[in-house]
Design a protein around this motif. Sequence first.
Motif, PDB file in Angstrom:
ATOM      1  N   ARG A 303       8.860  -0.555   7.841  1.00  0.00           N
ATOM      2  CA  ARG A 303       8.281  -1.280   6.705  1.00  0.00           C
ATOM      3  C   ARG A 303       8.264  -0.381   5.475  1.00  0.00           C
ATOM      4  O   ARG A 303       7.204   0.101   5.077  1.00  0.00           O
ATOM      5  CB  ARG A 303       6.868  -1.759   7.063  1.00  0.00           C
ATOM      6  N   THR A 334      -6.105  -5.794  14.618  1.00  0.00           N
ATOM      7  CA  THR A 334      -5.630  -7.112  14.187  1.00  0.00           C
ATOM      8  C   THR A 334      -6.227  -7.468  12.823  1.00  0.00           C
ATOM      9  O   THR A 334      -7.444  -7.351  12.633  1.00  0.00           O
ATOM     10  CB  THR A 334      -6.073  -8.198  15.205  1.00  0.00           C
ATOM     11  N   ASP A 394      -0.287  -6.651   3.212  1.00  0.00           N
ATOM     12  CA  ASP A 394       0.839  -7.578   3.195  1.00  0.00           C
ATOM     13  C   ASP A 394       0.626  -8.703   4.206  1.00  0.00           C
ATOM     14  O   ASP A 394      -0.214  -8.597   5.098  1.00  0.00           O
ATOM     15  CB  ASP A 394       2.133  -6.818   3.539  1.00  0.00           C
ATOM     16  N   ASP A 396       2.185  -9.515   6.759  1.00  0.00           N
ATOM     17  CA  ASP A 396       2.322  -9.132   8.178  1.00  0.00           C
ATOM     18  C   ASP A 396       1.253  -8.131   8.614  1.00  0.00           C
ATOM     19  O   ASP A 396       1.335  -7.585   9.712  1.00  0.00           O
ATOM     20  CB  ASP A 396       3.718  -8.565   8.442  1.00  0.00           C
ATOM     21  N   CYS A 398       0.451  -5.156   7.170  1.00  0.00           N
ATOM     22  CA  CYS A 398       0.634  -3.744   6.793  1.00  0.00           C
ATOM     23  C   CYS A 398      -0.117  -3.428   5.500  1.00  0.00           C
ATOM     24  O   CYS A 398      -0.205  -4.259   4.592  1.00  0.00           O
ATOM     25  CB  CYS A 398       2.119  -3.432   6.594  1.00  0.00           C
TER      26      CYS A 398
END
Length: 522
Positions: A303, A334, A394, A396, A398
Amino acid sequence: MSSLFPALVSGSTARRPALRFGDRSLTYAELAASAGALAARLEGRERIAVWATPSLETAVGVVAALLARVPAVPLNPKSGASELGHIVSDSAPSLVLAGEGDDLPSPVRELERLDVVTHPAGEVVARYPSEPDDPAAPALVVYTSGTTGPPKGAVVPRRAIASTLDALADAWRWTGDDVLVHGLPLFHVHGLVLGVLGPLRRGGAVRHLGRFSAEGVTRELNAGATMLFGVPTMYHRLAEALEGDAELAKALGRARLLVSGSAALPVHDHERITAATGRPVVERYGMTETLMNTSVRVDGPARPGTVGVPLPGVGLRLVEEDGSTLASYDADGTPTGSYDAGGNPTGAYDGESVGEIQVRGPNLFTEYLNRPDATAAAFTADGWFRTGDMAVRDADGCVRIVGRKATDLIKSGGYKIGAGEIENALLEHPAVREAAVTGEPDDDLGERIVAWVVTGDAPAPGLDRELADHVAGRLAPHKRPRSVRFLSALPRNDMGKILKRALPDALADSRPRTGPSDVSHD
Ligand code: MCA
Ligand code: AMP
């Protein structure tokens, strides 16, 4: 807490290589003999200093201090008198460990000195204390710059070292079979904790380059090294060198893991390296006070431009100015939603809003030495550490760092440097009447230090170089201004506060009298 270095006491690792600096190396058995004998001589000391040259002696000295449970203060051997004076008087070590023949300047010279010697395995029976360990006990005191005043000593406990290194092992699949190569300095967290204690905790090896070079990296990766650690300036230099160096491309292509940290790695450099070598660069994000907080995982996607996800055990949240949480993570990393200042859920994070990164976990420091005021200010009321780094999360999950709260903190070559300490040093020079220091973007260093100076008389020829040398000599060479710009007055607001953003315009106004001058880099 069990031993920080299980491989030092395990018979099965005795003959494995542990440390190599140039043509000198130690196996685990030799390291156990050397550090064990030294540890026995350190027992009972309250705190010691280590003259942290990039050498076998520094590594043995720090391991010995950890075995003896005596907190160690790594000293930058290139620090000037003012910086060393502050660190020695603040941390009050009762002894300094050095290498035979190291020439120690005052005030380090005045401390009791013990030279680190290395022993062949078997010559000395390793002997070090075996009573139960206290995870909260201080292991290291690492000095780090703030925006103003002299550097503060971050007290790093033993549990922070163990937990950060084990979390990185999880994220990077780092094992005793890995051989690390790097050329990082050993007086900061990156080179010392990750770069020396990291391989030793895994039972693997480190080969230190003495000083970073593309040739050294090529040589060691071709000779079995599996991992490379570096700051973005080093990766930038590799990216530049790759353009004409097929050998380097092949060597980097062989590495299991290329890791960058200490500052943001520009996406352009990341992409150039991947294009030439086929290897991604894994970015991790840390701080002297927190050791490591996040990393891109080797079992996840590459990434570029992000620092990945929180490491196991690290709590991380993004917080707005008013105290509400924009985004957070569950205990298992998470991503979860947002909360108001009272901790009540307010819905999903929009994926774009910028908040301050706050962290908590076993990886954190316990205090700034002798600075209860600064320690208290660094934490929120509910116990989270304020990093001062601004980020978004982000889609996702990150973390993407987008800036820093304090414009008076400069990251140059991966070193954190406070504008205030340089301004103070400049003001001690007789020709300087007023001074302001800023960071400017630099392709190689990330940011370069710029000094804006008002002199009493017209600046004499060569004064720019003299001021750079003055700062290098008092503080440290990496803190010297790379540009010195003379002005007739500093722009100030009605309260008399310097308006740093208005400095370039003030320079344009001053130009008929003086001009900008770059201090060359030799
Ligand atoms: C130049 N030199 C001088 C002067 N000018 N010496 C005295 N007076 C002067 N006026 C000397 C320097 O001492 C040095 O000597 C040489 O010239 C070059 O200096 P410099 O320009 O600083 O070196 P460079 O080549 O530009 O350095 C780039 C570098 C370095 C190698 C990338 O910046 C570096 O090692 N960075 C690593 C920083 C780091 O480890 N940060 C981690 C912090 P000589 O030739 O003898 O060396 S921990 C952290 O951030 C957290 C935890 C994290 O996330 O990791
Ligand atoms: P130091 O105080 O020298 O330990 O530097 C810590 C600071 O380095 C952090 O607060 C960040 O601003 C910066 N830093 C470390 N790693 C990264 C990274 N991968 N990307 C961006 N900034 C980083």
